[in-house]
Enzyme design. Structure first.
Site, short mmCIF file in Angstrom:
data_model
loop_
_atom_site.label_atom_id
_atom_site.label_comp_id
_atom_site.label_asym_id
_atom_site.label_seq_id
_atom_site.Cartn_x
_atom_site.Cartn_y
_atom_site.Cartn_z
N HIS A 173 0.89 -1.18 0.00
CA HIS A 173 0.00 0.00 0.00
C HIS A 173 0.92 1.22 0.00
O HIS A 173 1.14 1.86 1.04
CB HIS A 173 -0.91 0.01 1.24
CG HIS A 173 -1.89 -1.13 1.29
ND1 HIS A 173 -1.50 -2.43 1.52
CD2 HIS A 173 -3.23 -1.15 1.13
CE1 HIS A 173 -2.58 -3.20 1.50
NE2 HIS A 173 -3.65 -2.45 1.26
N SER B 42 6.88 5.84 2.10
CA SER B 42 7.62 4.58 2.23
C SER B 42 8.37 4.16 0.96
O SER B 42 9.54 3.76 1.07
CB SER B 42 6.71 3.47 2.75
OG SER B 42 5.53 3.34 1.98
N GLU C 236 0.09 0.06 -5.51
CA GLU C 236 -0.89 1.07 -5.08
C GLU C 236 -2.13 0.90 -5.94
O GLU C 236 -2.05 0.76 -7.16
CB GLU C 236 -0.26 2.46 -5.24
CG GLU C 236 -1.19 3.63 -5.11
CD GLU C 236 -1.92 3.74 -3.75
OE1 GLU C 236 -1.28 3.62 -2.70
OE2 GLU C 236 -3.16 3.92 -3.78
N ASP D 233 -4.50 -4.35 -6.31
CA ASP D 233 -4.96 -4.52 -4.93
C ASP D 233 -3.81 -5.16 -4.14
O ASP D 233 -3.42 -6.30 -4.41
CB ASP D 233 -6.20 -5.43 -4.93
CG ASP D 233 -6.78 -5.60 -3.54
OD1 ASP D 233 -6.06 -5.35 -2.55
OD2 ASP D 233 -7.95 -6.00 -3.46
N GLY D 234 -3.29 -4.42 -3.18
CA GLY D 234 -2.11 -4.88 -2.43
C GLY D 234 -2.33 -6.20 -1.71
O GLY D 234 -1.38 -6.95 -1.49
N ASP E 192 0.64 -1.52 4.77
CA ASP E 192 0.27 -0.26 5.43
C ASP E 192 -1.07 0.22 4.87
O ASP E 192 -1.14 1.24 4.18
CB ASP E 192 1.41 0.76 5.15
CG ASP E 192 1.15 2.10 5.80
OD1 ASP E 192 0.36 2.17 6.75
OD2 ASP E 192 1.78 3.08 5.35
C1 LIG Z 1 -1.49 4.64 4.66
S1 LIG Z 1 -1.40 4.96 2.95
C2 LIG Z 1 0.18 4.40 2.51
C3 LIG Z 1 1.32 5.24 2.98
C4 LIG Z 1 2.67 4.73 2.57
N1 LIG Z 1 2.83 3.30 2.83
C5 LIG Z 1 3.76 5.49 3.29
O1 LIG Z 1 4.17 5.04 4.37
O2 LIG Z 1 4.22 6.50 2.78
C6 LIG Z 1 -2.42 3.70 2.29
C7 LIG Z 1 -2.45 3.69 0.77
O3 LIG Z 1 -3.11 2.49 0.36
C8 LIG Z 1 -3.83 2.75 -0.83
N2 LIG Z 1 -4.81 1.66 -0.96
C9 LIG Z 1 -6.06 1.56 -0.48
N3 LIG Z 1 -6.56 0.33 -0.72
C10 LIG Z 1 -5.59 -0.36 -1.38
C11 LIG Z 1 -5.48 -1.69 -1.86
N4 LIG Z 1 -6.47 -2.57 -1.71
N5 LIG Z 1 -4.33 -2.06 -2.45
C12 LIG Z 1 -3.30 -1.19 -2.59
N6 LIG Z 1 -3.34 0.08 -2.15
C13 LIG Z 1 -4.46 0.49 -1.54
C14 LIG Z 1 -4.39 4.13 -0.61
O4 LIG Z 1 -4.72 4.73 -1.86
C15 LIG Z 1 -3.22 4.82 0.12
O5 LIG Z 1 -2.39 5.46 -0.80
#
Ligand SMILES: C[S@@+](CC[C@H](N)C(=O)[O-])C[C@H]1O[C@@H](n2cnc3c(N)ncnc32)[C@H](O)[C@@H]1O
Length: 284
Positions: free
Chosen positions: A41, A102, A120, A145-146, A166
């Site tokens: 994520h 990250s 992402e 989808d992560g 995350d």
């Molecule tokens: C908490 S943020 C991530 C922050 C990043 N890891 C950092 O530390 O800089 C969560 C991210 O997950 C993305 N997201 C939401 N659902 C997701 C999914 N099912 N798969 C991948 N990414 C997803 C959101 O768009 C968002 O950008």
């Protein structure tokens, strides 16, 4: 998907999470063999702290803003250095305008043989990430989808590395998805290091998450929690945690040196605290 990390970039939770990620990556670098970091994520990867979003919450002023100055000293300074140097490198002088998320942080720490997979799902953020890493053969950006990556992408061909999970915690059931996702991932790749970040908004939900992790029968799980003030269920975010599976052996001692300093710097009133708990032993 409404969650936008730009509102929260550089806040206390990012500092806590990113310093732990940087410590794990630094440990992986102690052996010459290549490793891969899979960031499931990833977010857009890079943040302007003068943007409307960041200014609206001002959260970074209680996070990275409290760490950059005055300078850290002693062991805490040395342990935070990989993360803080990466933050400094994207800023001019002593001030801070930009904050590496990250994937940008991890990328800054990689050696030439190491790789990053940044996943992402939000199309705008995925596009931003793709442009940021265009032409970088060490980084693969995937719009996906992560949670799926915890199946199909494991184990990586390097057979060494870190999986950072995350999620945004904007939907019900995220703790269950985290625990179930870890179980599935660990079955495919028991030797990987896993770092799972979560917010603590409800103490009972956190306790149930811990129970679920213990029931998953995975050895070597450490749960690190961090609060900037006394916790109030349902209040504004005052605490978060990171579950680390297969933690590098020095991590707990490093956290014992780092977390008191981070707590004192980022405390907001009384009751700031932290805890490093072993949930499962070396062998089951
Ligand atoms: C908490 S943020 C991530 C922050 C990043 N890891 C950092 O530390 O800089 C969560 C991210 O997950 C993305 N997201 C939401 N659902 C997701 C999914 N099912 N798969 C991948 N990414 C997803 C959101 O768009 C968002 O950008």
């Amino acid at each position: 998907m409404n969650y936008r990390h730009a509102f929260h970039a550089g806040n206390f939770a990012d500092v806590f999470k990113h310093i732990i990620v940087a410590r794990i990556v630094e440990y992986l670098k102690q052996k010459p063999a290549a490793f891969r970091v899979i960031d499931t994520h990833a977010g857009p990867g890079f943040y302007d702290l003068t943007s409307d979003e960041a200014q609206r919450t001002g959260e970074w002023t209680g996070g990275v803003g409290r760490i950059v100055s005055p300078a850290l000293a002693g062991d805490a300074a040395a342990l935070a250095a990989p993360w803080l140097d990466a933050v400094r490198r994207v800023n001019d002088g002593d001030g801070i305008q930009y904050y590496p998320g990250s994937p940008a942080l991890v990328r800054a720490l990689l050696r030439p043989q190491d790789r990053l997979t940044a996943i992402e799902l939000h199309p705008v953020d995925a596009d931003t990430l793709r442009k940021r890493f265009e032409g970088d053969f060490q980084t693969r950006v995937i719009e996906l989808d992560g949670w799926l990556a915890l199946g199909a992408h494991l184990p990586p061909k390097e057979k060494r590395g870190l999986v950072l999970v995350d999620p945004p915690f904007e939907k019900e059931g995220e703790f269950e998805r985290l625990a179930d996702g870890l179980k599935k991932a660990h079955q495919r790749w028991p030797g990987g290091v896993y770092a799972l970040w979560y917010p603590i908004k409800d103490a009972r939900a956190h306790a149930r998450f811990r129970d679920r992790l213990v029931e998953a029968a995975i050895p070597k799980i450490v749960d690190v929690t961090f609060f900037i003030r006394a916790h109030v269920d349902g209040g504004p975010l005052d605490g978060c945690g990171m579950v680390v599976v297969n933690p590098p052996y020095p991590l707990e001692a490093e956290l014992a040196a780092l977390l008191p300093v981070l707590r004192d710097r980022m405390a907001d009133g009384t009751g700031a605290t932290f805890d490093v708990a072993r949930l499962t032993p070396e062998r089951l």
